[in-house]
Design a protein around this motif. Structure first.
Motif, PDB file in Angstrom:
ATOM      1  N   ARG A   7      26.480  41.236  23.613  1.00  0.00           N
ATOM      2  CA  ARG A   7      27.548  42.236  23.681  1.00  0.00           C
ATOM      3  C   ARG A   7      26.992  43.536  23.103  1.00  0.00           C
ATOM      4  O   ARG A   7      26.597  43.583  21.938  1.00  0.00           O
ATOM      5  N   ILE A   8      26.950  44.575  23.935  1.00  0.00           N
ATOM      6  CA  ILE A   8      26.264  45.812  23.579  1.00  0.00           C
ATOM      7  C   ILE A   8      27.214  46.985  23.715  1.00  0.00           C
ATOM      8  O   ILE A   8      27.881  47.147  24.744  1.00  0.00           O
ATOM      9  N   LEU A   9      27.247  47.827  22.686  1.00  0.00           N
ATOM     10  CA  LEU A   9      28.031  49.058  22.727  1.00  0.00           C
ATOM     11  C   LEU A   9      27.094  50.235  22.961  1.00  0.00           C
ATOM     12  O   LEU A   9      26.091  50.387  22.263  1.00  0.00           O
ATOM     13  N   VAL A  10      27.442  51.077  23.934  1.00  0.00           N
ATOM     14  CA  VAL A  10      26.642  52.261  24.249  1.00  0.00           C
ATOM     15  C   VAL A  10      27.550  53.478  24.191  1.00  0.00           C
ATOM     16  O   VAL A  10      28.582  53.530  24.865  1.00  0.00           O
ATOM     17  N   THR A  11      27.158  54.470  23.411  1.00  0.00           N
ATOM     18  CA  THR A  11      27.903  55.727  23.385  1.00  0.00           C
ATOM     19  C   THR A  11      27.310  56.678  24.418  1.00  0.00           C
ATOM     20  O   THR A  11      26.101  56.691  24.649  1.00  0.00           O
ATOM     21  N   GLY A  12      28.187  57.451  25.059  1.00  0.00           N
ATOM     22  CA  GLY A  12      27.715  58.386  26.081  1.00  0.00           C
ATOM     23  C   GLY A  12      27.121  57.706  27.292  1.00  0.00           C
ATOM     24  O   GLY A  12      26.057  58.122  27.775  1.00  0.00           O
ATOM     25  N   PRO A  67      36.198  45.782  20.621  1.00  0.00           N
ATOM     26  CA  PRO A  67      36.000  44.553  19.845  1.00  0.00           C
ATOM     27  C   PRO A  67      35.608  44.873  18.407  1.00  0.00           C
ATOM     28  O   PRO A  67      35.131  45.961  18.091  1.00  0.00           O
ATOM     29  N   ASP A  68      35.773  43.893  17.536  1.00  0.00           N
ATOM     30  CA  ASP A  68      35.444  44.084  16.133  1.00  0.00           C
ATOM     31  C   ASP A  68      33.939  44.076  15.877  1.00  0.00           C
ATOM     32  O   ASP A  68      33.492  44.577  14.838  1.00  0.00           O
ATOM     33  N   SER A  69      33.166  43.496  16.803  1.00  0.00           N
ATOM     34  CA  SER A  69      31.732  43.402  16.562  1.00  0.00           C
ATOM     35  C   SER A  69      30.956  43.486  17.870  1.00  0.00           C
ATOM     36  O   SER A  69      31.465  43.158  18.950  1.00  0.00           O
ATOM     37  N   PHE A  70      29.729  43.955  17.743  1.00  0.00           N
ATOM     38  CA  PHE A  70      28.775  43.993  18.851  1.00  0.00           C
ATOM     39  C   PHE A  70      27.433  43.474  18.348  1.00  0.00           C
ATOM     40  O   PHE A  70      27.095  43.630  17.168  1.00  0.00           O
ATOM     41  N   ASP A  71      26.685  42.886  19.264  1.00  0.00           N
ATOM     42  CA  ASP A  71      25.342  42.426  18.890  1.00  0.00           C
ATOM     43  C   ASP A  71      24.405  43.609  18.660  1.00  0.00           C
ATOM     44  O   ASP A  71      23.593  43.593  17.732  1.00  0.00           O
ATOM     45  N   TYR A  72      24.528  44.617  19.528  1.00  0.00           N
ATOM     46  CA  TYR A  72      23.665  45.794  19.422  1.00  0.00           C
ATOM     47  C   TYR A  72      24.479  47.051  19.701  1.00  0.00           C
ATOM     48  O   TYR A  72      25.421  47.032  20.505  1.00  0.00           O
ATOM     49  N   VAL A  73      24.095  48.135  19.041  1.00  0.00           N
ATOM     50  CA  VAL A  73      24.716  49.437  19.257  1.00  0.00           C
ATOM     51  C   VAL A  73      23.636  50.423  19.671  1.00  0.00           C
ATOM     52  O   VAL A  73      22.618  50.568  18.977  1.00  0.00           O
ATOM     53  N   ARG A 108      23.409  43.540  14.886  1.00  0.00           N
ATOM     54  CA  ARG A 108      22.039  43.092  14.627  1.00  0.00           C
ATOM     55  C   ARG A 108      21.087  44.270  14.508  1.00  0.00           C
ATOM     56  O   ARG A 108      20.144  44.241  13.713  1.00  0.00           O
ATOM     57  N   ALA A 109      21.300  45.288  15.330  1.00  0.00           N
ATOM     58  CA  ALA A 109      20.431  46.465  15.286  1.00  0.00           C
ATOM     59  C   ALA A 109      21.131  47.631  15.952  1.00  0.00           C
ATOM     60  O   ALA A 109      21.927  47.457  16.879  1.00  0.00           O
ATOM     61  N   CYS A 110      20.805  48.818  15.468  1.00  0.00           N
ATOM     62  CA  CYS A 110      21.357  50.054  16.021  1.00  0.00           C
ATOM     63  C   CYS A 110      20.214  50.982  16.395  1.00  0.00           C
ATOM     64  O   CYS A 110      19.305  51.223  15.580  1.00  0.00           O
ATOM     65  N   LEU A 111      20.246  51.489  17.619  1.00  0.00           N
ATOM     66  CA  LEU A 111      19.285  52.499  18.042  1.00  0.00           C
ATOM     67  C   LEU A 111      19.992  53.844  18.066  1.00  0.00           C
ATOM     68  O   LEU A 111      21.032  53.984  18.713  1.00  0.00           O
ATOM     69  N   VAL A 112      19.441  54.813  17.353  1.00  0.00           N
ATOM     70  CA  VAL A 112      19.976  56.170  17.328  1.00  0.00           C
ATOM     71  C   VAL A 112      18.997  57.068  18.067  1.00  0.00           C
ATOM     72  O   VAL A 112      17.835  57.194  17.672  1.00  0.00           O
TER      73      VAL A 112
END
Length: 306
Positions: A7-12, A67-73, A108-112
């Motif tokens: 489950r992955i959240l992507v902004t933009g 959702p309350d959580s994501f595996d990756y952002v 688990r990890a966030c890429l900025v």
């Protein structure tokens, strides 16, 4: 590491770099995309590739529809504007990063996604910039506030990684391109319009373009390298390409003549050293000439390439 069943959240998600990513990621993952989506057509395009979209203003985010959580952002959203509203730019690009990382601190990890524009211009224009080189956030004509707000974003992301124990990788992008656009696509449009290509006088004109296919391929390894404190890496291609060579190649492909000129409004280029990124994610696979030909065919199928 493979990104499958996550489950992955992507902004933009509608952005130039983000859209090809979410399109590929949605094939094997549950991908959510957030943005203001002020243009309904843009949201419909993202929806059409299997991304679950929600309207969220990162300047004043409300998370209740997520959702309350994501595996990756993957934080790819950015404010790029021609105005001089530094306060707004820092609010959207920097403060929002902290709010996002606080809300999803258990990922688990966030890429900025940052930019090579945060570097100071080296005295030697042929210097390959490493991640520990001086920073300065030099304003660019297309967006005076962009570089300084991205440098502020990096500071916030570094703090948030430590404060909330979020494994983080900060990627300073150079020149990304592909079917969905990028600097080469803008230069191609200028060639087709027979407009002169204006470069800043006396500045470096070499960049390291990276194709969207390589960006997708390298993403899992970058996420796997995320840590506390945050890892910082340049993100560009492996090949040094002079803008003049790039433009001349495209002009030859489309059968047009091109004229170069000098202007203070030309976009200054930087030469990021790819060594750390290669160590983390391996070499690029797409030769820049092949990538450019793919881009031309995708964006202008009416043109018969030689």
């Amino acid at each position: 590491m493979q990104l499958v069943g996550q489950r992955i959240l992507v902004t933009g998600p509608a952005g130039q770099i983000a859209f090809p990513l979410v399109k590929r990621l949605a094939e094997d993952n549950e991908v959510w995309g957030i943005a203001r989506f002020s243009d309904p057509a843009t949201r419909k395009r993202v929806d059409s590739v299997g991304v679950v979209t929600r309207s969220v203003d990162l300047a004043d985010p409300v998370w209740t529809d997520l959702p309350d959580s994501f595996d990756y952002v993957l934080h790819l959203a950015a404010r790029v504007s021609t105005d001089h509203d530094y306060d707004r730019a820092i609010q959207v690009n920097a403060e929002a990063t902290g709010q996002l990382m606080s809300r999803y601190r258990h990922t688990r990890a966030c890429l900025v996604m940052s930019t090579c524009r945060v570097y100071a211009v080296p005295e030697n224009p042929r210097h390959d910039i490493v991640e520990t080189d001086p920073l300065a956030a030099v304003p660019q004509p297309y967006s005076p506030t962009y570089a300084v707000s991205k440098l502020a974003q990096e500071a916030v992301a570094r703090f948030a990684a430590r404060e909330f124990n979020v494994a983080t990788v900060i990627a300073r992008m150079n020149v990304a391109y592909g079917d969905n656009g990028g600097l080469p696509a803008m230069l191609l449009d200028a060639i087709l319009e027979e407009a002169p290509i204006r470069l800043p006088k006396g500045a470096n004109t070499v960049c390291l373009p990276i194709h969207e296919a390589d960006i997708f391929d390298q993403l899992p390894a970058l996420l796997a390298a995320a840590s506390v404190p945050a890892v910082i890496t340049n993100w560009g291609g492996d090949q040094h390409v002079d803008i003049r060579e790039l433009v001349t190649f495209m002009a030859d492909q489309v059968g047009r003549e091109v004229q170069f000129g000098s202007s203070a409004e030309g976009i200054m280029q930087l030469r990021p050293d790819p060594t750390r990124r290669r160590r983390i994610a391996g070499p690029c696979r797409v030769d820049w000439r092949d990538g450019i030909r793919r881009m031309i065919t995708a964006r202008h199928p009416e043109i018969d390439l030689p």
